[in-house]
Design an enzyme around this catalytic site. Sequence first.
Site, short mmCIF file in Angstrom:
data_model
loop_
_atom_site.label_atom_id
_atom_site.label_comp_id
_atom_site.label_asym_id
_atom_site.label_seq_id
_atom_site.Cartn_x
_atom_site.Cartn_y
_atom_site.Cartn_z
CB SER A 1 -9.65 -8.73 -11.72
OG SER A 1 -10.24 -7.44 -11.10
N1 SAH Z 1 -14.04 -6.25 -9.57
C1 SAH Z 1 -13.60 -5.48 -10.48
C2 SAH Z 1 -12.07 -4.98 -10.79
C3 SAH Z 1 -12.33 -3.44 -10.83
S1 SAH Z 1 -10.81 -2.67 -11.08
C4 SAH Z 1 -13.77 -7.02 -12.03
O1 SAH Z 1 -15.05 -7.56 -11.44
O2 SAH Z 1 -13.45 -6.77 -12.52
C5 SAH Z 1 -10.41 -2.28 -9.24
C6 SAH Z 1 -11.39 -0.86 -8.77
O3 SAH Z 1 -11.18 -0.82 -7.19
C7 SAH Z 1 -11.04 -0.28 -9.97
O4 SAH Z 1 -13.10 0.18 -10.85
C8 SAH Z 1 -10.80 1.18 -9.41
O5 SAH Z 1 -11.54 2.90 -9.70
C9 SAH Z 1 -11.30 1.00 -7.53
N2 SAH Z 1 -10.94 1.37 -6.13
C10 SAH Z 1 -10.01 1.62 -6.63
N3 SAH Z 1 -9.59 2.27 -5.50
C11 SAH Z 1 -11.31 2.27 -4.54
C12 SAH Z 1 -11.82 2.65 -2.87
N4 SAH Z 1 -10.65 2.80 -1.96
N5 SAH Z 1 -12.79 2.55 -3.52
C13 SAH Z 1 -13.87 2.04 -4.28
N6 SAH Z 1 -13.08 1.41 -5.19
C14 SAH Z 1 -11.67 1.90 -5.74
#
Ligand code: SAH
Length: 291
Positions: free
Chosen positions: A141
């Site tokens: 993000s």
């Molecule tokens: N927190 C991150 C952003 C990750 S992007 C950062 O530090 O920048 C969002 C993530 O959410 C992805 O890796 C995706 O696989 C995960 N995601 C989507 N649906 C999910 C779910 N139901 N449970 C756990 N993770 C999920």
Amino acid sequence: MTEKDKRFPLLLSAVVGQGKRSDDRHQPAIKTEMPQTAMRNAVKHALPKSGGHPLSVRSGVQTARAIPGPNPSTPDHTSKPLVSANIRKAMVAKVAQQGVADNVVLGALEAIPRHLFIESGLSGQAYIDASLPIGHHQTISKPYIVARMIEIMRNGGELRSVLEIGTGCGYQAAVLSLVAKEVYSIERIKALHELAKNNLRPMRIPNIRLHYGDGMLGLPQVAPFDGIILAAAGLEVPQALLEQLTIGGRLIAPVGAGHQVLQLIERVAQLEWKSSILEQCHFVPLRQGVI
Ligand code: SAH
């Protein structure tokens, strides 16, 4: 929007478009700059004219403990100009200019070396305020939204236990570890769960627990949480997560498909939640199950 006495789950149609929108400072900047241009700007702004810090960020926020750098056997990225402490300060200054005012959050953002969560080919872009690919069609993000969501969730208070849905590469979990006593983070893609473990291991952060699983179910075994952050957007916030908030706890989540908004949900009583819509955002989708 403020809606008291709502029962959940709330459908997006029940909340979108009725909310109090924040002013333009809080709108994520929609820029089409070339990364190279943005990086040149960042380098320019990183050079302090009189050697002073552009921000009065409290150093060592809740962290007398510093985040250890990379393993000594790995290259020292911090000595390279594009990933130096100065450029991180410039990134934090940009985030603050967009309206994030919580010095604890800004301090945490400044302390975490974002380039260590990004593949080396992209590390030169680590301190641009932009999301970047991390593989498996997912992204890290953008720093502004990481800071903004944590600021909203924290609301200037103490956080004991927080839950993040969507670990991705582990960056936001690392930032959270400096503002909360205990951080739990769930990822549904096994390869990303492993990536986050590998990224975080050299930093030896003692208060992060990573889980592989479907975050839509939360972690009932360690609930309740003072704060919950979703890093992926669903059409509504899963009921299980609402029930895992402490009374007085705050959940922040992107909701929507094409048009997404940040939704804040506060648990005000055992069976009462209050919802408000804050600003537009753009996240990868929340998906069920694990892969
Ligand atoms: N927190 C991150 C952003 C990750 S992007 C950062 O530090 O920048 C969002 C993530 O959410 C992805 O890796 C995706 O696989 C995960 N995601 C989507 N649906 C999910 C779910 N139901 N449970 C756990 N993770 C999920």
